[in-house]
Design a protein around this motif. Structure first.
Motif, short mmCIF file in Angstrom:
data_model
loop_
_atom_site.label_atom_id
_atom_site.label_comp_id
_atom_site.label_asym_id
_atom_site.label_seq_id
_atom_site.Cartn_x
_atom_site.Cartn_y
_atom_site.Cartn_z
N GLY A 186 0.82 -1.20 0.00
CA GLY A 186 0.00 0.00 0.00
C GLY A 186 0.86 1.25 0.00
O GLY A 186 0.40 2.33 -0.34
N VAL A 187 2.11 1.11 0.40
CA VAL A 187 3.00 2.26 0.47
C VAL A 187 3.77 2.42 -0.85
O VAL A 187 3.82 3.49 -1.42
CB VAL A 187 3.98 2.13 1.66
CG1 VAL A 187 4.84 3.37 1.79
CG2 VAL A 187 3.21 1.92 2.95
N ILE A 188 4.36 1.34 -1.32
CA ILE A 188 5.01 1.39 -2.64
C ILE A 188 4.66 0.13 -3.43
O ILE A 188 4.21 -0.86 -2.86
CB ILE A 188 6.56 1.56 -2.56
CG1 ILE A 188 7.22 0.40 -1.82
CG2 ILE A 188 6.95 2.87 -1.95
CD1 ILE A 188 8.73 0.40 -1.98
N SER A 189 4.89 0.19 -4.73
CA SER A 189 4.48 -0.93 -5.58
C SER A 189 5.43 -2.13 -5.44
O SER A 189 6.56 -1.98 -4.97
CB SER A 189 4.42 -0.48 -7.03
OG SER A 189 5.74 -0.29 -7.51
N ARG A 190 4.96 -3.26 -5.87
CA ARG A 190 5.78 -4.47 -5.85
C ARG A 190 7.05 -4.29 -6.67
O ARG A 190 8.13 -4.74 -6.32
CB ARG A 190 4.98 -5.65 -6.42
CG ARG A 190 3.95 -6.20 -5.49
CD ARG A 190 3.23 -7.36 -6.15
NE ARG A 190 2.44 -8.11 -5.20
CZ ARG A 190 1.24 -7.74 -4.76
NH1 ARG A 190 0.70 -6.63 -5.20
NH2 ARG A 190 0.58 -8.48 -3.89
N PHE A 191 6.89 -3.60 -7.81
CA PHE A 191 8.03 -3.41 -8.70
C PHE A 191 9.09 -2.53 -8.04
O PHE A 191 10.29 -2.80 -8.16
CB PHE A 191 7.55 -2.78 -10.02
CG PHE A 191 8.57 -2.82 -11.11
CD1 PHE A 191 9.00 -4.03 -11.64
CD2 PHE A 191 9.11 -1.65 -11.62
CE1 PHE A 191 9.95 -4.08 -12.65
CE2 PHE A 191 10.05 -1.69 -12.63
CZ PHE A 191 10.47 -2.90 -13.16
N ASP A 192 8.64 -1.52 -7.29
CA ASP A 192 9.58 -0.66 -6.58
C ASP A 192 10.29 -1.44 -5.48
O ASP A 192 11.48 -1.23 -5.23
CB ASP A 192 8.86 0.56 -5.97
CG ASP A 192 8.56 1.61 -7.02
OD1 ASP A 192 9.36 1.73 -7.97
OD2 ASP A 192 7.53 2.29 -6.93
N ILE A 193 9.56 -2.33 -4.83
CA ILE A 193 10.19 -3.15 -3.79
C ILE A 193 11.23 -4.07 -4.44
O ILE A 193 12.35 -4.21 -3.94
CB ILE A 193 9.14 -3.96 -3.01
CG1 ILE A 193 8.35 -2.98 -2.13
CG2 ILE A 193 9.80 -5.04 -2.15
CD1 ILE A 193 7.31 -3.60 -1.27
N PHE A 194 10.86 -4.62 -5.58
CA PHE A 194 11.80 -5.49 -6.30
C PHE A 194 13.07 -4.71 -6.66
O PHE A 194 14.19 -5.17 -6.43
CB PHE A 194 11.12 -6.05 -7.57
CG PHE A 194 12.06 -6.71 -8.51
CD1 PHE A 194 12.59 -7.96 -8.24
CD2 PHE A 194 12.45 -6.06 -9.69
CE1 PHE A 194 13.49 -8.56 -9.11
CE2 PHE A 194 13.33 -6.66 -10.57
CZ PHE A 194 13.85 -7.91 -10.28
N LEU A 195 12.87 -3.50 -7.21
CA LEU A 195 14.04 -2.69 -7.60
C LEU A 195 14.84 -2.24 -6.38
O LEU A 195 16.06 -2.18 -6.43
CB LEU A 195 13.60 -1.48 -8.42
CG LEU A 195 13.13 -1.76 -9.84
CD1 LEU A 195 12.71 -0.47 -10.53
CD2 LEU A 195 14.20 -2.45 -10.68
N SER A 196 14.13 -1.95 -5.28
CA SER A 196 14.83 -1.54 -4.05
C SER A 196 15.72 -2.67 -3.54
O SER A 196 16.89 -2.45 -3.19
CB SER A 196 13.83 -1.17 -2.96
OG SER A 196 13.00 -0.14 -3.39
N ILE A 197 15.16 -3.88 -3.53
CA ILE A 197 15.95 -5.02 -3.04
C ILE A 197 17.11 -5.31 -4.00
O ILE A 197 18.23 -5.60 -3.58
CB ILE A 197 15.04 -6.25 -2.82
CG1 ILE A 197 14.11 -5.95 -1.63
CG2 ILE A 197 15.86 -7.52 -2.55
CD1 ILE A 197 12.99 -6.94 -1.43
N THR A 198 16.84 -5.16 -5.31
CA THR A 198 17.93 -5.32 -6.28
C THR A 198 19.02 -4.28 -6.00
O THR A 198 20.22 -4.60 -6.08
CB THR A 198 17.39 -5.11 -7.72
OG1 THR A 198 16.24 -5.91 -7.88
CG2 THR A 198 18.42 -5.47 -8.76
N GLY A 199 18.61 -3.07 -5.67
CA GLY A 199 19.57 -2.02 -5.35
C GLY A 199 20.42 -2.39 -4.15
O GLY A 199 21.64 -2.21 -4.16
#
Lengths: 316, 486
Positions: free
Chosen positions: B420-433
């Protein structure tokens, strides 16, 4: 400087440029399957409203552009709303019609929600896309007022670094033989988006009164009055999660202000569906209150009934 | 002018080309002019010039053989501290106003405009220079222009690294010539820095900003993720800035000191501070902690009992040093708490040194692999540090406590709220980062020798991968770097 270093540097820059352009073109190509193209936007916002016949013009933000299907209204209509549309943009679009001698419609629906007076920006790329090409009609900040750095960031974000999730999803849908279209326009201006809201999400609205938004709302009402167009203000339905952002006092003040403005500018009616119990979460695209295709049809049927009571009565 | 701005993208290549066109002996002048131009785009050059003048003369006086040179040195240091206190704390709303109340009518906007760019770093550099000159570890600079360049050198003026004067002087005197190896190595560091900032730090800020601005609405798991994300965000942001600064400087043939050495792989808090913001830690140690410790161990103070002298000296010095380090970062109570927590950790680390050694030996006897033990040590230290970042990032002490309360008491560890705070794709990219920055540390991109020992195809794949990922998955903003505000 050694020659070999310069040659290596040039090769690197060249390969990077070619690679970036190739990836960029491919992503745009794939996006084309999922989303309307820039030409679609131009046709819907700058061609159809000028050449299509209609008696009722519908303006507003994304809730209206998604939520109203003009085909289901008894009066010939065109949905002129757009995503993230602020009040200055609504006014600019009305001016665009005036400039093109298309103020011959009889009725107007001004879409509003409790977030409408909290923003008035037109600096976002999505707004710029919808704005009339004539710079004189742009009501507040112009492209040139934005700093070079800001322009660069916007350019990078919108051209290269955006919507890769959609790219991968579309690619996956195409590869698995599914329909890749996520969003498309109907020629009547309605934007249809796939999807059903999930309760897992939250929506946070930063509420503040933007005087510019209020000013252009009043200007839009005055525009309708000046042209002898009968106006109705419509609040589309919303979700409980979105409504949790607005306090009772805030909504009461908001309603009071809209009521007084409506009576001052001879608005024919205010239809508020915000708390309508006829909608469930499955009628929405998201918890922000955007209706999906089924929800839009349901809402338009209600709207048609109520609008006909107002405009029909007048016609009688 | 931020390193991640379009302006800088135009400014830097022009300076680089000009640098190698102008004759070697005039290059420092070009850097001085560019430094002032860079400063002009973000602060007041008149201010920078004015604060450069007194130290130049005072340092020359303090280096002389005159009797009152100590008084002059002390006065010069106090003058610099006064400038810092005045701009950073006196003209400040919120937090602790330690100098004087804010005059009526002065708003935050005025203060924002008045706070000179990189002031905290400039002052530390000035004190460093004055002390070194006074202690005669270096000579006072005779050339005013070269001293002005030391303070205005654009790669490091806004957020460091805090280079020591002798290191700067040796290099500037040696008139570095064109070296393609330095250029390539510098470009690699710049690319790494931009990658860290634009791809990793900016993306991680999505969740962090949401959670820290509305901590009361978040559940335990979301806060836990935001706390970990911030630990990597600040690392990617600040080490990214430093990589760019060192990289730019290297392309001019001038080496700035390393500021980060894979800090999240540390096995103790003291080791962490030897690897994180190394130049500040070294400054604190050399110019604050050591003199304090030396004073406290001298027995002239109230802890005169010989038995506890060393330990009390350490605790007192650590507390004062880290209290001031917290204050240097900001005058909010949350920042001071962050500083004091570091002192508490360091003290605890000192007090438990013996039992920890015993524990390690016991583990070794049980044939528990050292690498496994080191991994858990690093994980433990990372968690301790991440906890302190809560105070560092929070807008106020009250918000920090809300975060801690929700982290430990809001036991709804339901993952669905994160989306609800950020999208799944952003979480994926954040973890990739996060994984990318760990890989950068594992491969130690800052170490030229280690990096060049890898095959050419690996190196070139890394260059292209970082460039393309930054280009297409980066988040472009005008937010600038975090440490610039200090």
């Amino acid at each position: 400087m050694p020659k070999s270093f310069i040659i290596k540097l040039c090769i690197f820059i060249l390969t990077v440029s070619v690679g970036i352009n190739a990836i960029h073109s491919f992503s745009k190509y794939i996006h084309g399957f999922a989303y309307p193209s820039q030409n679609d936007y131009r046709r819907i916002y700058f061609e159809n409203p000028v050449k299509n016949p209609y008696d009722l013009l519908i303006t507003g933000n994304s809730k209206i552009v998604n939520g109203v299907n003009p085909d289901l209204l008894e009066i010939g209509s065109f949905n002129f709303a757009s995503q993230g549309e602020s009040m200055p943009v609504t006014y600019a679009k009305l001016n665009f019609l005036e400039k093109n001698n298309r103020c011959d419609f009889r009725y107007i629906i001004l879409g509003l929600d409790y977030f409408s007076f909290s923003f008035s920006d037109i600096n976002d790329d999505s707004y710029m896309l919808y704005l009339p090409p004539d710079e004189k009609l742009q009501p507040t900040a112009k492209q040139s007022d934005i700093s070079l750095n800001e322009n660069f960031n916007r350019y990078m974000n919108s051209n290269y670094a955006s919507d890769w999730n959609v790219f991968f999803m579309t690619l996956f849908r195409m590869a698995s033989g599914k329909n890749p279209v996520i969003t498309y326009f109907k020629e009547n201006g309605q934007m249809v988006q796939r999807g059903v809201a999930s309760d897992n999400y939250q929506i946070i609205r930063n509420i503040e009164t933007d005087t510019n938004a209020v000013k252009y709302f009043i200007k839009s009402l005055a525009f309708a009055k000046k042209h002898g167009i009968d106006a109705v203000i419509v609040f589309p339905p919303s979700t409980k999660k979105e409504l949790a952002n607005y306090s009772g006092a805030y909504r009461m003040n908001f309603d009071r202000f809209v009521d007084s403005a409506a009576s001052k500018y001879d608005v024919k009616g205010i239809l508020n569906y915000t708390d309508s119990t006829g909608f469930e979460l499955r009628d929405f695209l998201d918890v922000a209150g955007h209706l999906n295709e089924n929800g839009a049809n349901k809402f338009t049927a209600m709207l048609n009934r109520d609008v006909m009571k107002i405009f029909g009565r007048k016609n009688d | 002018m931020a390193f991640n701005s379009f302006e800088f993208l135009v400014f830097y290549p022009i300076v680089l080309v000009l640098y190698y066109i102008v004759p070697v002996k005039f290059r420092w002048m070009l850097l001085l002019i560019c430094g002032y131009f860079f400063y002009y785009r973000g602060g007041s050059v008149i201010f920078l010039f004015l604060i450069t003048i007194p130290d130049y003369f005072l340092a020359r006086y303090a280096s002389s053989k005159r009797n009152n040179r100590k008084i002059v040195f002390v006065a010069a240091v106090i003058f610099n501290l006064f400038i810092l206190a005045f701009f950073k704390y006196a003209l400040s709303q919120g937090g602790i106003n330690i100098v004087m109340p804010l005059p009526e009518g002065i708003t935050n906007h005025v203060i924002g405009a008045a706070l000179p760019l990189g002031l905290s770093f400039i002052i530390l550099r000035k004190i460093c220079y004055l002390t070194d000159v006074y202690q005669k570890t270096t000579e006072a600079e005779k050339n005013f222009g070269k001293y002005a360049l030391y303070l205005s050198y654009f790669p490091s003026v806004s957020s460091g690294p805090i280079d020591r004067y002798p290191n700067y002087r040796t290099q500037i005197e040696s008139c570095p010539k064109f070296n393609s190896g330095d250029i390539v190595s510098g470009f690699r560091l710049i690319l790494t820095g931009v990658f860290k900032k634009v791809f990793i730090a900016e993306r991680l800020s999505f969740l962090v900003n949401e959670v820290y601005s509305n901590p009361q609405d978040q559940n335990g798991l979301t806060i836990l993720m935001a706390v970990y994300f911030f630990a990597f965000q600040i690392y990617a942001d600040f080490s990214g800035y430093t990589d760019i600064a060192i990289g730019i400087s290297r392309t001019f043939g001038l080496e700035l000191p390393r500021n980060f050495d894979r800090p999240y792989f540390s096995h103790s808090i003291s080791e962490f501070w030897r690897r994180w913001h190394i130049t500040l830690s070294a400054w604190l140690k050399d110019y604050l902690f050591m003199p304090l410790a030396s004073y406290f161990t001298s027995g002239k103070h109230f802890f005169s009992s010989a038995r506890y002298r060393d330990i009390t000296a350490y605790i007192s010095s650590a507390l004062i040093t880290w209290f001031l380090a917290g204050l240097w970062h900001g005058n909010e109570l949350s920042m001071i708490t962050w500083g004091v927590l570091q002192a508490v950790y360091l003290t605890f680390s000192l007090l438990t040194k013996k039992p920890r050694k015993k524990f390690s030996k016991a583990m070794a006897r049980r044939r528990i692999p050292k690498k496994l033990l080191d991994f858990f040590r690093a994980l433990f230290i990372f968690n301790l540090v991440s906890f302190t970042w809560i105070f560092f990032r929070s807008e106020s002490l009250a918000k920090a406590f809300i975060i801690i309360r929700n982290l430990f008491c809001n036991t709804s560890f339901n993952g669905k709220y994160i989306f609800g705070v950020i999208s799944r794709f952003d979480i994926f990219l954040s973890i990739t980062g996060i994984l990318s920055i760990l890989l950068i540390d594992i491969f130690d991109f800052n170490d030229d020798q280690k990096f060049y020992s890898r095959p050419a195809w690996v190196r070139w794949t890394i260059y292209y991968a970082m460039l393309f990922i930054t280009f297409f998955f980066g988040v472009y903003r005008s937010s600038g770097f975090m440490y610039v505000k200090f």
